[in-house]
Design an enzyme around this catalytic site. Sequence first.
Site, PDB file in Angstrom:
ATOM      1  N   CYS A  74       0.828  -1.046   0.001  1.00 27.47           N
ATOM      2  CA  CYS A  74       0.196  -0.047   0.038  1.00 27.47           C
ATOM      3  C   CYS A  74       0.850   1.030  -0.128  1.00 27.47           C
ATOM      4  CB  CYS A  74      -0.943   0.163   1.062  1.00 27.47           C
ATOM      5  SG  CYS A  74      -1.011   1.532   2.240  1.00 27.47           S
ATOM      6  N   GLU A  75       0.279   2.365  -0.887  1.00 29.21           N
ATOM      7  CA  GLU A  75       1.338   3.295  -0.918  1.00 29.21           C
ATOM      8  C   GLU A  75       1.215   4.454   0.175  1.00 29.21           C
ATOM      9  OE1 GLU A  75      -1.258   6.447  -3.643  1.00 29.21           O
ATOM     10  OE2 GLU A  75       0.020   4.906  -4.636  1.00 29.21           O
ATOM     11  N   HIS A  76       0.350   4.130   1.065  1.00 28.24           N
ATOM     12  CA  HIS A  76      -0.092   5.060   2.349  1.00 28.24           C
ATOM     13  C   HIS A  76       0.956   4.575   3.494  1.00 28.24           C
ATOM     14  CE1 HIS A  76      -3.922   5.476   0.221  1.00 28.24           C
ATOM     15  NE2 HIS A  76      -3.263   6.651  -0.113  1.00 28.24           N
ATOM     16  N   HIS A  77       1.220   3.285   3.625  1.00 25.92           N
ATOM     17  CA  HIS A  77       1.873   2.943   4.842  1.00 25.92           C
ATOM     18  C   HIS A  77       3.208   1.821   4.468  1.00 25.92           C
ATOM     19  CE1 HIS A  77      -2.271   3.889   6.106  1.00 25.92           C
ATOM     20  NE2 HIS A  77      -1.482   4.535   7.053  1.00 25.92           N
ATOM     21  N   GLN A 115      -5.396  -0.330  -4.131  1.00 22.43           N
ATOM     22  CA  GLN A 115      -6.308  -1.422  -4.668  1.00 22.43           C
ATOM     23  C   GLN A 115      -7.077  -0.645  -5.838  1.00 22.43           C
ATOM     24  OE1 GLN A 115      -8.126  -4.071  -2.039  1.00 22.43           O
ATOM     25  NE2 GLN A 115      -9.711  -4.690  -3.829  1.00 22.43           N
ATOM     26  N   HIS A 143      -5.921  -5.876   3.561  1.00 20.55           N
ATOM     27  CA  HIS A 143      -4.981  -5.003   3.726  1.00 20.55           C
ATOM     28  C   HIS A 143      -4.484  -5.073   5.126  1.00 20.55           C
ATOM     29  CE1 HIS A 143      -6.001  -2.753  -0.104  1.00 20.55           C
ATOM     30  NE2 HIS A 143      -6.957  -3.493   0.368  1.00 20.55           N
ATOM     31  N   CYS A 145      -2.682  -2.685   6.555  1.00 18.02           N
ATOM     32  CA  CYS A 145      -2.861  -1.619   7.247  1.00 18.02           C
ATOM     33  C   CYS A 145      -3.946  -1.421   7.904  1.00 18.02           C
ATOM     34  CB  CYS A 145      -2.347  -0.468   6.132  1.00 18.02           C
ATOM     35  SG  CYS A 145      -3.450  -0.508   4.802  1.00 18.02           S
TER      36      CYS A 145
END
Length: 189
Positions: A74-77, A115, A143, A145
């Site tokens: 995931c690009e956020h975490h 996603q 996920h 995260c």
Amino acid sequence: MDPIEPLITSLLKELGEDPERDGLERTPLRVARSMRYFTDGYRQDPDEILNGALFEVSYDEMVLVKDIEFYSLCEHHMLPFFGRVHVAYIPNGKVLGLSKIPRLVEMFARRLQVQERLTTDIAQTLESLLEPKGVAVVVEAIHLCMMMRGVQQQNSSATTSSIRGEFERDGKTRSEFMNLLQRRRESFA
């Protein structure tokens, strides 16, 4: 030395660890190698992956490849999310070698992702390269995260879809696709 290694050494220090202690000595190198592997989709091109595996045919019924396993970050975490991708298309004079669809999925999964973008990247690429009568992509994922931090939901999953062309316009085609997804794989023995 990979430029990622000193960054990981600094990160370990920031976290209160001793990067030189037994067990962590080679961690920066291992993490650098892992990150290069997890993100090698940036260094791949769909045309190279497909490698001319487009074939002229008169077949115009649905082609479905389902239960393609994937792992992404995931690009956020930068935590993993993983699951299955189901891809269908209706040919318009050309079909793609079946093994190329999982390779395409893997290429996009091996990038920092969300996603939703993963789903549309796969659909857009197939639409662009094949010019089919329709494309449908469904991604089901778990996920970490969501499981390890934040809401800490251990049993949740996410489903996204990108439905185009005949799958979007024709309810019968869409229903056939959805029904085929519901069928579980049976033994071929």
